[in-house]
Write a protein that holds these residues in place. Structure first.
Motif, mmCIF file in Angstrom:
data_model
loop_
_atom_site.group_PDB
_atom_site.id
_atom_site.type_symbol
_atom_site.label_atom_id
_atom_site.label_comp_id
_atom_site.label_asym_id
_atom_site.label_seq_id
_atom_site.Cartn_x
_atom_site.Cartn_y
_atom_site.Cartn_z
ATOM 1 N N HIS A 100 -30.931 24.804 -40.260
ATOM 2 C CA HIS A 100 -31.812 24.198 -41.433
ATOM 3 C C HIS A 100 -33.315 24.685 -41.269
ATOM 4 O O HIS A 100 -33.532 25.458 -40.317
ATOM 5 C CB HIS A 100 -31.842 22.701 -41.424
ATOM 6 N N ALA A 155 -35.978 19.266 -41.728
ATOM 7 C CA ALA A 155 -34.491 18.721 -42.094
ATOM 8 C C ALA A 155 -33.698 18.434 -40.784
ATOM 9 O O ALA A 155 -34.359 18.075 -39.583
ATOM 10 C CB ALA A 155 -33.919 19.779 -42.887
ATOM 11 N N ASN A 156 -32.582 18.393 -40.783
ATOM 12 C CA ASN A 156 -31.610 18.143 -39.744
ATOM 13 C C ASN A 156 -30.184 18.674 -40.408
ATOM 14 O O ASN A 156 -30.206 18.871 -41.397
ATOM 15 C CB ASN A 156 -31.569 16.660 -39.461
ATOM 16 N N MET A 182 -28.460 19.770 -44.032
ATOM 17 C CA MET A 182 -28.175 20.968 -44.437
ATOM 18 C C MET A 182 -26.636 21.002 -44.695
ATOM 19 O O MET A 182 -26.015 21.841 -45.424
ATOM 20 C CB MET A 182 -28.291 21.959 -42.973
ATOM 21 N N GLN A 211 -26.750 20.351 -48.158
ATOM 22 C CA GLN A 211 -27.325 21.443 -48.919
ATOM 23 C C GLN A 211 -26.153 22.605 -49.003
ATOM 24 O O GLN A 211 -26.279 23.636 -49.993
ATOM 25 C CB GLN A 211 -28.448 22.055 -48.115
ATOM 26 N N THR A 212 -25.229 22.672 -48.220
ATOM 27 C CA THR A 212 -24.221 23.901 -48.235
ATOM 28 C C THR A 212 -23.070 23.381 -48.619
ATOM 29 O O THR A 212 -21.871 24.065 -48.855
ATOM 30 C CB THR A 212 -23.989 24.414 -46.791
ATOM 31 N N PHE A 254 -23.794 22.738 -37.574
ATOM 32 C CA PHE A 254 -24.918 22.175 -38.238
ATOM 33 C C PHE A 254 -25.874 21.753 -37.049
ATOM 34 O O PHE A 254 -25.911 20.363 -36.992
ATOM 35 C CB PHE A 254 -24.923 21.117 -39.450
ATOM 36 N N ASP A 268 -29.340 20.381 -35.259
ATOM 37 C CA ASP A 268 -30.646 19.820 -35.389
ATOM 38 C C ASP A 268 -31.621 20.654 -34.847
ATOM 39 O O ASP A 268 -31.589 21.144 -33.574
ATOM 40 C CB ASP A 268 -30.644 18.367 -34.961
#
Length: 163
Positions: free
Chosen positions: A63, A67-68, A72, A75-76, A93, A95
């Motif tokens: 990310h 964010a975290n 993400m 978002q994806t 994903f 952090d």
């Protein structure tokens, strides 16, 4: 790996036909990239393509700041669906390593994302997870660019490499 049969050899390039494994049915490859196998051993191999599934892609989705991993992932979501989801790729994903808090420092629009409070929608998407950054930026009022903590940048780089 794949098993191929030589069709033609032109200099250092070999035209092949795929016997088993993954890859195009026919094509050309640099001879140096091939490993020669004794023809008796090759005869023992099945002539039909392997039923083994191709290896999944591994995708590291890092990310931006702040964010975290949960954010993400949201978002994806469409990209992951278009690419075939979990059956095609294993997504990670992580952090960021460093905590983030909003700031009242007035800054230029391109750095506003580093200082402003998160919206109610962003907070819901993050599902209560804390906001993180990979490289903490020190915003200074009146200064056009933030200071960067290079030790933190190296720590984050090393952490991502270990993933």
């Amino acid at each position: 790996g794949s098993w191929v049969k030589q069709i033609t050899l032109q200099g250092s390039r070999l035209q092949y036909e795929l016997i088993s494994g993954a890859g195009p049915d026919t094509g050309w490859v640099a001879k140096e990239l091939l490993v020669r196998i004794d023809s008796r051993a090759a005869a023992a191999k099945p002539s039909q393509p392997s039923s083994q599934e191709p290896r999944k892609l591994r995708i590291l989705a890092v990310h931006g700041a702040p964010a975290n991993g949960t954010f993400m992932k949201f978002q994806t979501a469409q990209l992951r669906a278009i690419l075939g989801g979990a059956r095609v790729a294993d997504w990670t994903f992580p952090d960021g390593l460093f905590p983030w808090e909003s700031s009242d420092v007035a800054t230029t629009p391109e750095f506003e994302t580093y200082s402003r409070q998160r919206t109610e929608v962003e907070v819901r998407i993050a599902q209560g997870k804390p906001w993180k950054v990979w490289i903490p930026l020190r915003l200074v009022e009146g200064q056009p660019l933030p200071d960067t903590d290079m030790d933190s940048a190296r720590q984050s780089r090393d952490h991502v490499i270990e993933l």
